[in-house]
Enzyme design. Structure first.
Site, PDB file in Angstrom:
ATOM      1  N   LYS A  34      10.627  18.946  17.128  1.00 25.60           N
ATOM      2  CA  LYS A  34      12.523  19.064  17.248  1.00 25.60           C
ATOM      3  C   LYS A  34      12.765  17.855  16.229  1.00 25.60           C
ATOM      4  O   LYS A  34      13.318  17.493  16.103  1.00 25.60           O
ATOM      5  CB  LYS A  34      13.439  18.357  18.986  1.00 25.60           C
ATOM      6  CG  LYS A  34      12.246  19.187  20.023  1.00 25.60           C
ATOM      7  CD  LYS A  34      13.333  18.992  21.190  1.00 25.60           C
ATOM      8  CE  LYS A  34      13.222  19.609  21.942  1.00 25.60           C
ATOM      9  NZ  LYS A  34      12.738  21.077  22.443  1.00 25.60           N
ATOM     10  N   CYS A  35      12.615  18.431  15.498  1.00 22.50           N
ATOM     11  CA  CYS A  35      12.171  17.350  14.238  1.00 22.50           C
ATOM     12  C   CYS A  35      13.316  18.672  12.366  1.00 22.50           C
ATOM     13  O   CYS A  35      12.422  19.227  12.869  1.00 22.50           O
ATOM     14  CB  CYS A  35      11.025  16.381  13.505  1.00 22.50           C
ATOM     15  SG  CYS A  35      11.198  15.633  11.991  1.00 22.50           S
ATOM     16  N   GLY A  36      13.769  17.622  11.839  1.00 16.32           N
ATOM     17  CA  GLY A  36      13.693  18.540  10.726  1.00 16.32           C
ATOM     18  C   GLY A  36      12.758  18.929  10.134  1.00 16.32           C
ATOM     19  O   GLY A  36      12.664  19.798   9.277  1.00 16.32           O
ATOM     20  N   THR A  38       9.338  19.588  11.490  1.00 18.30           N
ATOM     21  CA  THR A  38       8.643  20.291  12.577  1.00 18.30           C
ATOM     22  C   THR A  38       8.248  22.043  11.562  1.00 18.30           C
ATOM     23  O   THR A  38       7.376  22.200  11.811  1.00 18.30           O
ATOM     24  CB  THR A  38       9.319  20.573  13.697  1.00 18.30           C
ATOM     25  OG1 THR A  38       9.871  20.043  14.379  1.00 18.30           O
ATOM     26  CG2 THR A  38       8.792  21.577  14.309  1.00 18.30           C
TER      27      THR A  38
END
Length: 155
Positions: A34-36, A38
Site C-alpha cells: 500500500k505504498c506509492g 508498490t
C-alpha cells in the site's frame, strides 16, 4: 559472513536458508503493498522473468514499518502481489527492517553498507554470486535502473 549464512521464513512460514541461492545474483527488497512505490512490483517481476534463467533471484520481504503500508497477513500480501502484479519471485514473511526487532539479515545488510537505517519501502540490496553485497539502492531507484548492474553481474 555473507547473506548465505542467514535463514529466514518464507511467506508460508517455512524456514528457508539463503544458501539455497548460492551462485545466483540476488536482489533483496523490503516491500509494501500500500505504498506509492508498490508499482515497482511490476518492474521487479519483469526483471525476474527476463533474468531468472541466467541466475537472478529476487527476494521480497514485506515490511509494515513505514506508515503501516503493509498491514495485512502474509497470505493476503502474497495474494495481492500475485493477483495485481503477477509476482512469481520468492516472497518472505513480514519482517522489521529497522529498530530493536530488526531481522538479523537486515542487521547484516545495513551494517555492511554504512550503517544507515532503511529509509522507506523498496530499498534494494544487490548481492553478487559469492553472497557479498555489491550495492545498496534507495527506494526511489526503480527496478529498471538496476538492469545494467544485474546484467553485468550475470555475465
Amino acid at each position: 559472513m555473507t547473506v548465505y549464512d542467514f535463514t529466514v521464513d518464507n511467506i508460508e512460514g517455512t524456514s528457508q536458508p539463503l544458501s539455497e541461492f548460492k551462485n545466483k545474483v540476488v536482489l533483496i527488497v523490503n516491500t509494501a503493498s500500500k505504498c506509492g512505490f508498490t508499482q515497482q512490483f511490476a518492474g521487479l517481476e519483469a526483471l525476474y522473468e527476463k533474468y531468472r534463467e541466467k541466475g537472478l533471484v529476487i527476494l521480497g520481504f514485506p515490511c509494515n514499518q513505514f506508515k503501516q503500508q503493509d498491514p495485512n497477513s502474509n497470505q493476503d500480501i502474497l495474494e495481492f502481489c500475485q493477483l495485481n502484479y503477477g509476482v512469481t519471485f520468492p516472497m518472505f514473511a513480514k519482517i522489521d527492517v529497522n529498530g530493536s526487532e530488526r531481522a538479523p539479515l537486515y542487521d547484516y545488510l545495513i551494517s555492511e553498507t554504512g550503517g544507515e537505517d532503511i529509509e522507506w519501502n523498496f530499498a534494494k540490496f544487490l548481492i553478487g554470486k559469492d553472497g557479498q553485497i555489491v550495492k545498496r539502492f534507495a527506494p526511489k531507484v526503480t527496478p529498471e535502473e538496476l538492469e545494467t548492474d544485474i546484467a553485468t553481474l550475470l555475465a
